[in-house]
Write a protein that holds these residues in place. Structure first.
Motif, PDB file in Angstrom:
ATOM      1  N   PHE A  78      -0.441 -14.929  55.538  1.00 56.12           N
ATOM      2  CA  PHE A  78      -0.226 -14.766  54.098  1.00 56.12           C
ATOM      3  C   PHE A  78      -0.912 -15.842  53.270  1.00 56.12           C
ATOM      4  CE2 PHE A  78       3.270 -17.419  55.559  1.00 56.12           C
ATOM      5  CZ  PHE A  78       3.314 -18.430  54.604  1.00 56.12           C
ATOM      6  N   VAL A  79      -1.409 -16.920  53.897  1.00 56.77           N
ATOM      7  CA  VAL A  79      -2.141 -17.913  53.111  1.00 56.77           C
ATOM      8  C   VAL A  79      -3.513 -17.389  52.711  1.00 56.77           C
ATOM      9  CG1 VAL A  79      -0.941 -19.797  54.307  1.00 56.77           C
ATOM     10  CG2 VAL A  79      -3.263 -19.156  55.048  1.00 56.77           C
ATOM     11  N   ALA A  80      -3.979 -16.316  53.347  1.00 66.85           N
ATOM     12  CA  ALA A  80      -5.361 -15.870  53.154  1.00 66.85           C
ATOM     13  C   ALA A  80      -5.641 -15.113  51.855  1.00 66.85           C
ATOM     14  CB  ALA A  80      -5.809 -15.030  54.352  1.00 66.85           C
ATOM     15  N   PRO A  81      -4.804 -14.141  51.414  1.00 67.81           N
ATOM     16  CA  PRO A  81      -5.248 -13.250  50.334  1.00 67.81           C
ATOM     17  C   PRO A  81      -5.724 -13.941  49.055  1.00 67.81           C
ATOM     18  CG  PRO A  81      -3.334 -12.309  51.404  1.00 67.81           C
ATOM     19  CD  PRO A  81      -3.520 -13.674  52.000  1.00 67.81           C
ATOM     20  N   LEU A  82      -4.966 -14.867  48.503  1.00 64.06           N
ATOM     21  CA  LEU A  82      -5.383 -15.481  47.242  1.00 64.06           C
ATOM     22  C   LEU A  82      -6.563 -16.416  47.430  1.00 64.06           C
ATOM     23  CD1 LEU A  82      -1.986 -16.176  45.419  1.00 64.06           C
ATOM     24  CD2 LEU A  82      -3.600 -14.282  45.099  1.00 64.06           C
ATOM     25  N   LEU A  83      -6.666 -17.048  48.592  1.00 60.06           N
ATOM     26  CA  LEU A  83      -7.843 -17.875  48.859  1.00 60.06           C
ATOM     27  C   LEU A  83      -9.089 -17.006  48.980  1.00 60.06           C
ATOM     28  CD1 LEU A  83      -6.382 -20.434  51.436  1.00 60.06           C
ATOM     29  CD2 LEU A  83      -6.966 -20.870  49.041  1.00 60.06           C
ATOM     30  N   VAL A  84      -8.983 -15.887  49.695  1.00 61.08           N
ATOM     31  CA  VAL A  84     -10.123 -14.972  49.818  1.00 61.08           C
ATOM     32  C   VAL A  84     -10.513 -14.425  48.454  1.00 61.08           C
ATOM     33  CG1 VAL A  84     -10.830 -12.724  50.738  1.00 61.08           C
ATOM     34  CG2 VAL A  84      -9.669 -14.376  52.225  1.00 61.08           C
ATOM     35  N   ARG A  85      -9.519 -14.073  47.645  1.00 63.68           N
ATOM     36  CA  ARG A  85      -9.796 -13.581  46.294  1.00 63.68           C
ATOM     37  C   ARG A  85     -10.529 -14.635  45.465  1.00 63.68           C
ATOM     38  NH1 ARG A  85      -4.716 -11.759  42.786  1.00 63.68           N
ATOM     39  NH2 ARG A  85      -4.418 -10.503  44.672  1.00 63.68           N
ATOM     40  N   SER A  86     -10.312 -15.895  45.778  1.00 62.89           N
ATOM     41  CA  SER A  86     -10.963 -16.992  45.054  1.00 62.89           C
ATOM     42  C   SER A  86     -12.336 -17.326  45.618  1.00 62.89           C
ATOM     43  CB  SER A  86     -10.074 -18.241  45.105  1.00 62.89           C
ATOM     44  OG  SER A  86      -8.821 -18.005  44.488  1.00 62.89           O
ATOM     45  N   GLY A  87     -12.805 -16.548  46.583  1.00 64.27           N
ATOM     46  CA  GLY A  87     -14.145 -16.758  47.130  1.00 64.27           C
ATOM     47  C   GLY A  87     -14.192 -17.693  48.313  1.00 64.27           C
TER      48      GLY A  87
ATOM     49  N   TYR B 234       9.651 -25.986  54.039  1.00 68.90           N
ATOM     50  CA  TYR B 234       9.331 -24.605  54.408  1.00 68.90           C
ATOM     51  C   TYR B 234       8.783 -23.796  53.237  1.00 68.90           C
ATOM     52  CZ  TYR B 234      11.751 -25.623  58.774  1.00 68.90           C
ATOM     53  OH  TYR B 234      12.117 -26.169  59.969  1.00 68.90           O
ATOM     54  N   ASP B 235       9.428 -23.887  52.091  1.00 70.66           N
ATOM     55  CA  ASP B 235       8.997 -23.005  51.002  1.00 70.66           C
ATOM     56  C   ASP B 235       7.809 -23.557  50.217  1.00 70.66           C
ATOM     57  OD1 ASP B 235      10.246 -24.937  49.434  1.00 70.66           O
ATOM     58  OD2 ASP B 235      11.821 -23.603  48.674  1.00 70.66           O
ATOM     59  N   ILE B 236       7.278 -24.718  50.619  1.00 69.65           N
ATOM     60  CA  ILE B 236       6.050 -25.214  49.976  1.00 69.65           C
ATOM     61  C   ILE B 236       4.901 -24.227  50.177  1.00 69.65           C
ATOM     62  CG2 ILE B 236       5.287 -26.571  51.973  1.00 69.65           C
ATOM     63  CD1 ILE B 236       4.209 -28.650  49.992  1.00 69.65           C
ATOM     64  N   LEU B 237       4.933 -23.462  51.275  1.00 73.36           N
ATOM     65  CA  LEU B 237       3.848 -22.517  51.536  1.00 73.36           C
ATOM     66  C   LEU B 237       3.853 -21.332  50.577  1.00 73.36           C
ATOM     67  CD1 LEU B 237       3.611 -22.418  55.439  1.00 73.36           C
ATOM     68  CD2 LEU B 237       2.251 -23.734  53.812  1.00 73.36           C
ATOM     69  N   GLU B 238       4.909 -21.187  49.787  1.00 79.03           N
ATOM     70  CA  GLU B 238       4.953 -20.118  48.799  1.00 79.03           C
ATOM     71  C   GLU B 238       3.865 -20.269  47.744  1.00 79.03           C
ATOM     72  OE1 GLU B 238       6.924 -17.238  48.553  1.00 79.03           O
ATOM     73  OE2 GLU B 238       7.228 -17.794  50.658  1.00 79.03           O
ATOM     74  N   ILE B 239       3.309 -21.479  47.596  1.00 75.53           N
ATOM     75  CA  ILE B 239       2.231 -21.639  46.606  1.00 75.53           C
ATOM     76  C   ILE B 239       1.066 -20.711  46.911  1.00 75.53           C
ATOM     77  CG2 ILE B 239       2.881 -24.040  46.154  1.00 75.53           C
ATOM     78  CD1 ILE B 239       0.318 -24.889  47.684  1.00 75.53           C
ATOM     79  N   PHE B 240       0.891 -20.318  48.178  1.00 75.28           N
ATOM     80  CA  PHE B 240      -0.230 -19.457  48.550  1.00 75.28           C
ATOM     81  C   PHE B 240       0.007 -17.996  48.177  1.00 75.28           C
ATOM     82  CE2 PHE B 240      -0.749 -23.114  51.355  1.00 75.28           C
ATOM     83  CZ  PHE B 240      -2.093 -23.385  51.186  1.00 75.28           C
ATOM     84  N   ARG B 241       1.197 -17.708  47.676  1.00 76.41           N
ATOM     85  CA  ARG B 241       1.513 -16.333  47.280  1.00 76.41           C
ATOM     86  C   ARG B 241       1.707 -16.205  45.767  1.00 76.41           C
ATOM     87  NH1 ARG B 241       6.156 -14.622  48.650  1.00 76.41           N
ATOM     88  NH2 ARG B 241       5.456 -12.458  48.477  1.00 76.41           N
ATOM     89  N   GLU B 242       1.363 -17.258  45.022  1.00 74.42           N
ATOM     90  CA  GLU B 242       1.627 -17.274  43.584  1.00 74.42           C
ATOM     91  C   GLU B 242       0.323 -17.401  42.795  1.00 74.42           C
ATOM     92  OE1 GLU B 242       4.298 -20.558  43.118  1.00 74.42           O
ATOM     93  OE2 GLU B 242       5.975 -19.517  44.078  1.00 74.42           O
TER      94      GLU B 242
END
Length: 295
Positions: A97-106, A264-272
């Motif tokens: 789940f860390v991938a989608p927004l990073l991929v969207r950002s190029g 644990y929930d620090i990784l939520e930044i990758f979904r926001e």
């Protein structure tokens, strides 16, 4: 190349009970398994919706597998993300789940596995992480990656392995790991406080090899910068881990703690979308910002 050797560290003054309280995160966060089950659901969704290359083999071991999520454009920067789990749990599939927004950002995202304790030593994990980086560098063209803009990023134990890539242990044949920089989220840089904790039952560390495998206690082999991030709600131990590395290494850039987030929930930044800390990470990787410009 920096060769300054670190001196004594703050966590050594704590008792075993204090170290247990600082680092036994399952006891501190009883809902940890529930949170990680949520990671797995979001990760499965990411793999179902994003084009990716699954289970590419980067070494001879059955554990040496990597998933690659290419960016839309060629010559993209890349992040190799290393999962956490105190070196004894977790899998690359947990954190897709860390991938989608990073991929969207190029940004191309690669997520690697490594062998886990007690079946494998930390030395093996460091070597396998280095193998993954060199494999990604060699195959950069296949995935549309700019080989000169590969970052290594990890969470918790993965943050430790990311930092190790900048040390003398993260070198092969005297050559530094092929990374432009490292990013550690809730990383561990001094392992000595873990020796007398329950976490060490699977790891089998003693004081000598804990020091030998602690980024803050060994010489750097790379001048690449490292950026660090913790949640505001982390234990004192994790905040001090960040402070410690800053005091021992040069080229360390600490982003402000993420408010109302813990280990644990620090990784939520990758979904926001639009999250300021995620935007800062994207800027670092894309070289659109300079170190510290988030502040």
């Amino acid at each position: 190349m920096e060769t300054r050797m670190p001196g004594p560290t703050l966590p050594e003054r704590y008792s075993p009970a204090q170290c247990e309280a600082n680092y036994n995160l399952r006891a501190r966060h009883p809902n940890a398994l529930e949170l990680m089950a949520g990671w797995q659901r979001h990760a499965a969704s990411a793999r179902a919706t994003l084009e990716h290359y699954a289970d590419e083999r980067f070494g001879e071991s059955a554990h040496e597998l990597i998933d690659v999520f290419p960016a839309a454009r060629r010559d993209a920067p890349a992040v190799m993300f290393i999962h956490g789990g105190y070196w004894q749990a977790g899998d690359k599939h947990d954190v897709s789940f860390v991938a989608p927004l990073l991929v969207r950002s190029g940004i191309c995202v690669a997520i690697n596995n490594y062998a886990l304790a007690p079946g494998a030593s930390l030395d093996t994990m460091v070597a396998q992480t280095l193998n993954a980086l060199h494999w990604l560098h060699r195959h950069a063209g296949r995935f549309g990656i700019d080989a000169n803009r590969i970052y290594v990023m990890g969470h918790s134990a993965g943050g430790h392995l990311a930092a190790m890539m900048l040390t003398t242990h993260g070198a092969a044949n005297g050559m530094a790991a092929p990374v432009r920089g490292a990013i550690a989220l809730s990383g561990l840089f001094d392992l000595v406080p873990l020796v007398d904790t329950s976490i060490n039952r699977a790891l089998g560390l003693n004081e000598a090899n804990a020091k030998r495998l602690s980024p803050a206690r060994i010489a750097r082999h790379s001048d690449a910068p490292i950026h660090m991030l913790v949640g505001e709600g982390e234990t004192r131990g994790f905040h001090e881990q960040r402070t410690l590395l800053s005091s021992q290494w040069q080229g360390v850039h600490a982003l402000p703690p993420v408010p109302r987030r813990h280990h644990y929930d620090i990784l939520e930044i990758f979904r926001e979308p639009g999250n300021a800390w995620l935007d800062s990470i994207v800027g670092i990787v894309r070289a659109a910002t300079t170190p510290g410009s988030f502040l």
